[in-house]
Design an enzyme around this catalytic site. Structure first.
Site, short mmCIF file in Angstrom:
data_model
loop_
_atom_site.label_atom_id
_atom_site.label_comp_id
_atom_site.label_asym_id
_atom_site.label_seq_id
_atom_site.Cartn_x
_atom_site.Cartn_y
_atom_site.Cartn_z
N ASP A 41 29.56 20.40 111.69
CA ASP A 41 29.47 21.86 111.79
C ASP A 41 28.83 22.41 110.52
OD1 ASP A 41 31.97 21.24 110.35
OD2 ASP A 41 32.24 23.41 110.32
N GLU B 285 34.89 21.93 109.68
CA GLU B 285 35.19 21.95 108.25
C GLU B 285 34.86 23.28 107.62
OE1 GLU B 285 34.70 21.53 103.93
OE2 GLU B 285 33.15 22.03 105.41
#
Length: 453
Positions: A96, A158
């Site tokens: 991500d 994250e």
């Protein structure tokens, strides 16, 4: 004296793989994998996760799966079991990315890997998709010649700080158990300077809302006695820094000193793009302010934009705050101190609401052990110079979960994200030479770590 034959062989293999590395990174950057469905479709993260799973299956890892975590994100986990008696290394990364922020500020297309002046630009090119490619390239260079076990975990949220993988690890400890853990989400002190990160700041995120009126009011008819929520918010935010720029949250010390490698001011000015003549904030050294002291940042404010604003007093205003805390500071205590400070400094008895968004503890890694020795030797061989160490202002709460869950494992933080990458900012980029050298270092580490046991 010439280079060690194994090093020379792996160096040539990694160099030959760099065109594939660029192709890989171009595909990864094309996924708009911001783990926030309010901004981008969740399908973009799904596509990125599946690509990562397929790529690591193709390099020989088995038991590849997409595991849903408690925050709804998917963690990619792939393993290659260790031969009898051999250690296992866990390779971490995340697929991500941060949102692009101001698209107009980008000099290249946000979601298209673009080469410019020798660097590769695009969101996630360094943080952290460049590190995914680092892991892939290292494993490709080694091929079937793996004398140990390898587990790959790629996190899917994250950047949101919502803790999905942390809670997943706590609930499924055997899936990621390893003797050494390589956190591929950091970088070198400067390009060409091999660096292991030893400390991370923790973080506390909150959203603050101030309300004063039942609705907006004409600033001419009511301005003066009518309490302005935006002005109240500005007042509160101003109390979080003193005249020197030190963070001043009551109850949090802000005079700590950093005893390790220092960060030269001129280098920091270049790395951070601080305008000539503009002063740094804080009364400590750059290293003190970055790695040893708390730092409060206003991440965003909800208020009327200049264009389209009316002559009206605002009834409500909101801000998102990020408090970074150094090792030695408890995040729960930091959160309490921040809340108490905001409450004590809200003027005019305005209504204050504080929503906790997330928090993570600071981290300090160990500095010895066979894995660390093997990695230092691998970095020195790849770069032709000894590795150094640094702190980092960013936060990776997962490191503390790994340390608590696998107390015997050595944890090492490294990667391709040197300061010129401008991670989290517009015009993020990566130096392909860093991908190449770090992939070589990782391949050397994986080839030699078991020899020292």
């Amino acid at each position: 004296m010439g280079e060690d034959p194994r090093t020379a062989e792996l160096r040539a293999a990694v160099a030959a793989l760099m065109p594939q590395a660029k192709t890989d990174l171009a595909q990864l950057v094309s996924f708009k994998s911001v783990a926030d469905p309010r901004q981008f479709p969740a399908s973009e993260c799904d596509l990125a996760a599946q690509w990562v799973a397929d790529a690591f299956a193709a390099v020989g890892l088995t038991d590849v799966g997409l595991h849903e975590t408690p925050d709804g994100s998917k963690a990619v986990i792939a393993t290659r079991p260790a031969p009898a008696g051999a250690p296992t290394v866990l390779l971490y990364c995340h697929y991500d990315v941060q949102p692009p922020l101001d698209g107009a500020a980008w000099r290249t297309p946000v979601w298209e890997l673009t080469e410019r002046d020798g660097r590769w630009y695009g969101r996630g090119s360094a943080d952290c998709k460049g590190n995914i490619v680092m892991h892939l390239t290292a494993l490709r260079a080694l091929g079937a010649d793996l004398p140990l076990g390898v587990t790959l975990v790629a996190e899917g949220s994250e950047e949101q700080g919502t803790g999905g993988l942390e809670r997943f690890v706590e609930a499924n400890p055997e899936l990621l158990r390893a003797d050494a853990i390589v956190i591929g989400d950091c970088g070198n002190f400067a390009a060409g300077v091999p660096t292991l990160t030893e400390t991370l700041r923790g973080s506390v995120n909150v959203v603050v809302t101030i309300q004063t009126l039942s609705g907006p009011l004409h600033s001419g008819m009511f301005g003066g006695p009518a309490p302005d929520a935006l002005a109240a918010l500005i007042h509160v935010l101003a109390t979080l820094r003193d005249e020197h720029g030190n963070t001043t949250v009551a109850g949090l010390p802000n005079d700590q000193r950093w005893s390790g490698v220092q960060y030269p001011e001129e280098q920091f000015r270049r790395d951070a793009g601080v305008l000539r003549g503009v002063e740094f904030t804080g009364d400590g050294t750059v290293a003190d302010m970055l790695w040893a002291r708390p730092a409060l940042t206003v991440l965003g404010i909800d208020a009327p934009p200049v264009v389209g604003s009316a002559g009206a007093i605002q009834p409500a205003a909101r801000a998102r705050l990020n408090l970074r805390i150094p090792p030695g500071t408890d995040p729960d205590q930091a959160h309490k101190a921040l809340v108490a400070h905001l409450q004590a400094n809200t003027p005019w008895n305005a209504e204050l609401t504080i929503e906790p968004e997330g928090k993570g503890a600071p981290f300090r890694s160990g500095s010895g052990g066979p894995a660390r020795e093997a990695m230092e030797a691998a970095l020195a061989a790849a770069y032709g110079r000894a590795a150094t160490t640094q702190g980092q202002g960013g936060s990776i709460p997962l490191c503390n979960v790994f340390a608590d869950t696998y107390p015997e494992a050595e944890i090492m933080l490294l990667g391709v994200e040197e300061p010129a990458c401008l991670i989290h900012a517009p015009n993020e980029s990566v130096d392909p030479a860093e991908i190449e050298r770090m992939a070589l270092a990782e391949a050397l580490f994986l080839a030699t770590y078991a020899d020292g046991l």
